[in-house]
Design a protein around this motif. Sequence first.
Motif: not given
Length: 160
Positions: A101, A86, A77-78
Amino acid sequence: MAIAIRIEEIRHEVTLLAEAAPTTNVLMQGVCKLLHDRMLKYNWVGFYMLEPGARPPVLVLDTFVGAMTPHTRIPLNQGICGAAASSGKTVVVDDVSKDPRYLACSLETKSEIVVPVFVKGHVAGELDIDSHFPAAFGAEDKELVQFCAEVVGKKLEQSK
Ligand code: SME
């Protein structure tokens, strides 16, 4: 030299590397060195691989050519890296300063491409390239980097 000819030559060399490399790791090192040395705007070239069995999943820095990065472990998620892994899709960022991001690796980095590496249809890792030049990754670069990621994915499949 025209970019198309250079890219065709590099694709050929990557194919030869894959045939000759005794292990996937040797192939990955060869791909990083080849892309870094021959593609003048590719200033940092490296692989992140998903840590086997890690929950939650995490990308771990593997072989690379360029300056050491503070980001050796990246949750999905980073970062641009997490986004590519992902989603299972190539992410191209023309101006990293405008992408919330983005995890900074070097102050000089202006643009980035991250291409997932698939093994048997699942994301196993990714090939990440940073450039000191804005919008360094056009359609031909995307094809080349995707080709390199595919070759590494196939080699990983053969070694399983
Ligand atoms: N910029 C990446 C982090 C890795 S460094 O570029 C090597 C990201 O945003 O995920």
